[in-house]
Motif scaffolding. Structure first.
Motif, PDB file in Angstrom:
ATOM      1  N   MET A 138      29.971 -20.395  43.220  1.00 45.84           N
ATOM      2  CA  MET A 138      28.757 -20.336  44.219  1.00 45.84           C
ATOM      3  C   MET A 138      28.978 -19.446  45.248  1.00 45.84           C
ATOM      4  N   PHE A 139      27.820 -18.305  45.457  1.00 47.75           N
ATOM      5  CA  PHE A 139      27.815 -17.244  46.562  1.00 47.75           C
ATOM      6  C   PHE A 139      27.891 -18.032  47.825  1.00 47.75           C
ATOM      7  N   LEU A 150      22.957 -31.656  55.060  1.00 47.99           N
ATOM      8  CA  LEU A 150      22.514 -30.702  54.107  1.00 47.99           C
ATOM      9  C   LEU A 150      23.482 -30.084  53.298  1.00 47.99           C
ATOM     10  N   SER A 151      23.346 -30.171  51.990  1.00 50.35           N
ATOM     11  CA  SER A 151      24.132 -29.556  51.254  1.00 50.35           C
ATOM     12  C   SER A 151      23.634 -28.708  49.959  1.00 50.35           C
ATOM     13  N   PHE A 152      23.939 -27.682  49.678  1.00 55.73           N
ATOM     14  CA  PHE A 152      23.266 -26.882  48.431  1.00 55.73           C
ATOM     15  C   PHE A 152      24.076 -25.681  48.270  1.00 55.73           C
ATOM     16  N   GLY A 153      23.792 -24.708  47.281  1.00 56.40           N
ATOM     17  CA  GLY A 153      24.607 -23.848  46.801  1.00 56.40           C
ATOM     18  C   GLY A 153      23.444 -22.688  46.228  1.00 56.40           C
ATOM     19  N   LEU A 197      30.297 -21.892  53.482  1.00 54.88           N
ATOM     20  CA  LEU A 197      30.973 -21.043  52.983  1.00 54.88           C
ATOM     21  C   LEU A 197      30.211 -19.717  52.493  1.00 54.88           C
ATOM     22  N   LEU A 198      30.484 -18.529  52.674  1.00 54.51           N
ATOM     23  CA  LEU A 198      30.153 -17.541  52.300  1.00 54.51           C
ATOM     24  C   LEU A 198      31.036 -16.542  51.125  1.00 54.51           C
ATOM     25  N   SER A 257      24.853  -9.692  53.625  1.00 51.35           N
ATOM     26  CA  SER A 257      25.039 -10.610  52.256  1.00 51.35           C
ATOM     27  C   SER A 257      24.097 -11.710  51.886  1.00 51.35           C
ATOM     28  N   LEU A 258      23.435 -11.890  52.904  1.00 49.28           N
ATOM     29  CA  LEU A 258      22.267 -13.220  52.751  1.00 49.28           C
ATOM     30  C   LEU A 258      21.050 -12.592  53.840  1.00 49.28           C
ATOM     31  N   LEU A 259      19.944 -12.931  52.943  1.00 48.43           N
ATOM     32  CA  LEU A 259      18.740 -12.711  53.984  1.00 48.43           C
ATOM     33  C   LEU A 259      17.834 -13.940  54.129  1.00 48.43           C
TER      34      LEU A 259
END
Lengths: 246, 257, 284
Positions: A1-2, A21-24, A60-61, A152-154
């Motif tokens: 997972m990113f 909250l937990s997700f990937g 985590l990223l 990296s993330l928007l």
């Protein structure tokens, strides 16, 4: 997972706004998140962007723990519903803003911005000031300003909320195009059912601080909580299927 | 047929507005104007020529006033801008703002009278530094109140946007906050300059007659019944603000309400 | 890091914004009860009693409040009338600068100007002489340093009216009163109803905090009554400074008594104005 979010909790005073909250999310994918106003969406996005500190949990990223990183080191761009263009800068300078912060050489900035202006279909607008643009154009500039920094993330917080229906549709298409072209990983928050289904590679539903991520679109459509079933029933009643002689 | 009175009234209003300016200039050019003569005995540039003479001290008062007002305006505008941020983003913002209203509403001259003991102890009595510090104490609350509307949610969002785009605190300040506040900084500078430029009571108490700003000079001339020099110093007092007003009139009032 | 910056800001705020006011107030209180000052030697309430018994404070307060009140009411009315009559003309390029000019006139100059016009040997007295209304200067009526404070009020009105014209013009535009007037008319309101039910309520609702502020400013104003006022009663600031700055050292404490009462009044007014302002902004 990113992107991996693990057990993030946030309360304001007594109220838990974000609950466990937990997700990937895989790289280069868009997760659209449906939720009514006040369900904790904005707080969740601000926690990811580093603008709000969570009470507990980890983010985590690309495998790295980023909990302690400042917003400017995360390479995560948070976009508000409002376009927030800098009123004192031209369109060109607005788009170039992030590159100038990094003190990138002039030629490189010029080339990148011109390329971006082209992708945004904003040719000829570069020297204008923000107030001379329409709502849709301004929102495009806001996208360009974020995407050009290669984040990296928007994080998009109801980006089309203030646009009219026609403009909104065109912007949805443009965003899909940009996302593919620049291989963007993004979270797309909306309260519009159709937009959620249209924009996301994956879909999640957020309700009073809790997030449910669906394995596929069918799961989302079948869950009565999302409101898709109601929607189908509504249209079905208007046109009662096979019994309609039309 | 009804006569349209509006143009007449409007003309009268304009004439009344311009009258003090014209009258003070004319009076500054006059001398030997005894009752009940309608016209002065002498009319010319004599008074203006003599102000260059050192014993009148108007030129040095003009320079002193300029120095004091520029310092006060600069310091209070910048400090007000920076410090109002801490106040505006504080959870007890309302209470803190209320505290700023107390010195803002109190007559400066009374504040000065009650503070003169401390100024005396600190060696700030009867000198220019003391007058600047004292005037700063009344322009600072103004500046704080003035900038409180700048630090909105929107401004905060702009700051956060710069951070997520990879900018530092310094970059956010220099590249975004300062340019956004430019118009307001200009008005605040102008207003605090005026407060200082026009200030009399507090200056007379902390300066004890040794710091002779223009307003103090006007008073001295009134006391001496030297109306021609009085008018001349009034001219020096009102025309710099007129020029400043002309330069940034379009900014001055937009932010008042 | 972020918190430290905010804390430094708050510290400076307290140091520059709060401390001087508080020290001034505490010092005045101490002086007024005999705990500070060269000739005082211990706690006493006799200065408070003296101020109370002489009645000078109440007279001065009533006098100041009267002058400030009348000046504000006249200025606001005149400014309102001018605004509503000439709102279109005053937008004109040239006029829109002229109406800013009075902002360049401070109290000292306004007072000086009043002396030039209305003193016994002033401009109007000369006109009166040449018109044959008076035979010598002292026959000209007292218009400055006069018992009814006409000179003071005239100076105040001269300074304050232009400010309110600018303010009302600004609010008139920002609140789109012209559009609302048309709307009210289309709903069947006549001119008078529009004025009393739409225009005035909107303009006053948005500006009354500032009107209140100006009342307090005028109440405490110093240089205008110093030049144009009479011996007794005097306006508050003039009275306070006269007592504090005089050679009779025993009177100084009484000056501080008046200063303390005045400060408390202004602070209460601040609380009142500030909290009402909050409630109106909440509603609007």
């Amino acid at each position: 997972m990113f992107l991996e979010v693990k057990n993030v909790v946030k309360s304001f005073q007594q109220e838990q706004v974000v609950k466990d909250l937990s997700f990937g999310l895989e790289a280069h994918k868009t997760l659209s998140i449906l939720g009514k106003s006040g369900c904790g969406k904005t707080t969740m996005l601000k926690i990811l962007g580093g603008l709000v500190k969570p009470d507990s949990g980890h983010i985590l990223l690309n495998g790295n723990l980023i909990d302690e990183q400042s917003p400017s080191d995360r390479h995560i761009v948070y976009l508000y519903q409002e376009d927030l263009l800098f009123p004192h800068l031209t369109i060109f300078e607005n788009i170039a803003f992030g590159l100038r912060l990094k003190k990138m050489p002039r030629e490189e900035v010029n080339a990148k911005v011109e390329n971006m202006v082209h992708s945004l279909e904003l040719e000829g607008q570069e020297t204008k000031m923000p107030h001379q643009l329409s709502g849709g154009q301004r929102q495009r500039v806001s996208f360009g300003r974020a995407i050009i920094t290669n984040p990296s993330l928007l994080l998009l917080d109801e980006p089309f909320g203030s646009l009219d229906t026609g403009t909104r549709q065109r912007m949805q298409e443009l965003f899909k195009k940009l996302a593919a072209e620049f291989r963007i990983t993004s979270l797309f928050v909306t309260h519009d059912l159709k937009e959620a289904i249209l924009m996301g590679d994956e879909i999640a539903y957020m309700r009073s601080g809790q997030l449910t991520v669906y394995p596929d679109k069918e799961g989302f459509i079948r869950d009565p909580a999302t409101g898709v079933q109601d929607e189908i029933a509504f249209w079905g009643e208007l046109l009662p299927g096979s019994s309609n002689p039309l | 047929m009804r006569v349209n009175w509006k143009p007449f009234v409007l003309t009268l209003v304009v004439l009344l507005t311009l009258f003090p300016f014209v009258y003070l200039v004319l009076l500054s050019l006059a001398s030997q104007w005894r009752f009940p003569a309608l016209l002065p005995g002498y009319f010319g540039l004599d008074n203006w020529r003599t102000i260059w003479a050192s014993e009148v001290g108007l030129v040095s008062s003009f320079l002193l006033s300029t120095l004091i007002s520029l310092s006060v305006a600069t310091v209070s505008t910048l400090s007000g801008f920076l410090i109002s941020r801490s106040v505006a983003y504080h959870p007890r913002k309302r209470l803190l703002t209320l505290f700023t209203y107390f010195p803002y509403l109190l007559a400066p001259v009374v504040l000065a009278a009650c503070l003169s003991y401390f100024f005396l102890k600190l060696g700030l009595f009867g000198n220019v530094t003391g007058v600047i510090v004292a005037q700063f104490m009344i322009t600072f609350p103004y500046s704080l109140i003035f900038f409180s509307s700048f630090w909105s949610e929107r401004t905060k969002s702009f700051e956060e946007l710069v951070f997520t785009l990879g900018g530092t605190r310094r970059q956010a300040f220099v590249k975004v906050l300062l340019p956004l506040a430019r118009g307001m900084l200009l008005i605040c500078f102008f207003q605090t300059f005026l407060i200082s430029w026009f200030e009399y009571g507090l200056t007379s108490i902390i300066g004890v007659g040794k710091v002779q700003t223009l307003t103090i000079k006007v008073f001295l001339f009134i006391k001496e019944a030297n109306f021609y020099y009085g008018a001349l110093s009034c001219c020096l007092l009102i025309f710099p603000p007129v020029v400043l007003l002309y330069l940034n009139k379009k900014y001055v009032f937009n932010k008042l309400v | 890091m972020k918190n430290r910056r905010l804390h430094i800001g708050l510290l400076l705020f307290v140091l520059i914004g709060v401390l001087p006011f508080v020290s001034a107030f505490v010092y005045a209180v101490l002086y007024s009860v005999g705990l500070a000052g060269v000739v005082n030697d211990g706690f006493t309430l006799r200065f408070w009693a003296a101020v109370w018994n002489s009645g000078e404070f109440l007279r001065s307060f009533g006098y100041s409040a009267g002058i400030a009140g009348i000046s504000v009411v006249v200025s606001v009315s005149a400014a309102m009338w001018l605004t509503l009559q000439f709102k279109r003309e005053l937008q004109h390029r040239w006029l829109s600068f002229v109406i800013y000019l009075p902002l360049a006139i401070p109290g000292v100059v306004a007072a000086f100007f009043m002396v030039q016009l209305f003193a016994k040997s002033g401009l109007f007295s000369r006109f009166a002489y040449h018109l044959g209304w008076i035979a010598e200067a002292r026959e000209f009526p007292d218009l400055i340093n006069d018992p009814y404070a006409l000179g003071i009020m005239l100076a105040f009105i001269t300074i304050v009216t232009p400010f309110f014209v600018l303010l009302f013009l600004n609010v008139y535009q920002n609140e789109r009163v012209a559009e609302l007037t048309e709307l009210a008319e289309s709903l069947g309101a006549n001119k008078k109803q529009v004025l009393w039910r739409v225009t005035l309520p909107i303009l006053l609702r948005k500006t009354w905090t500032l009107i209140g502020l100006y009342f307090i400013f005028l109440l405490g104003s110093y240089e205008v009554p110093l030049i144009l006022g009479q011996e007794s009663p005097q306006m508050l600031s003039v009275l306070i400074i006269r007592e504090i700055k005089q050679y009779d050292l025993s009177k100084i404490s009484e000056g501080y008594v008046v200063a303390v009462i005045y400060t408390i009044f202004v602070s209460l007014a601040a609380v009142l104005l500030f909290y009402r302002k909050k409630s109106t902004t909440d509603a609007g």
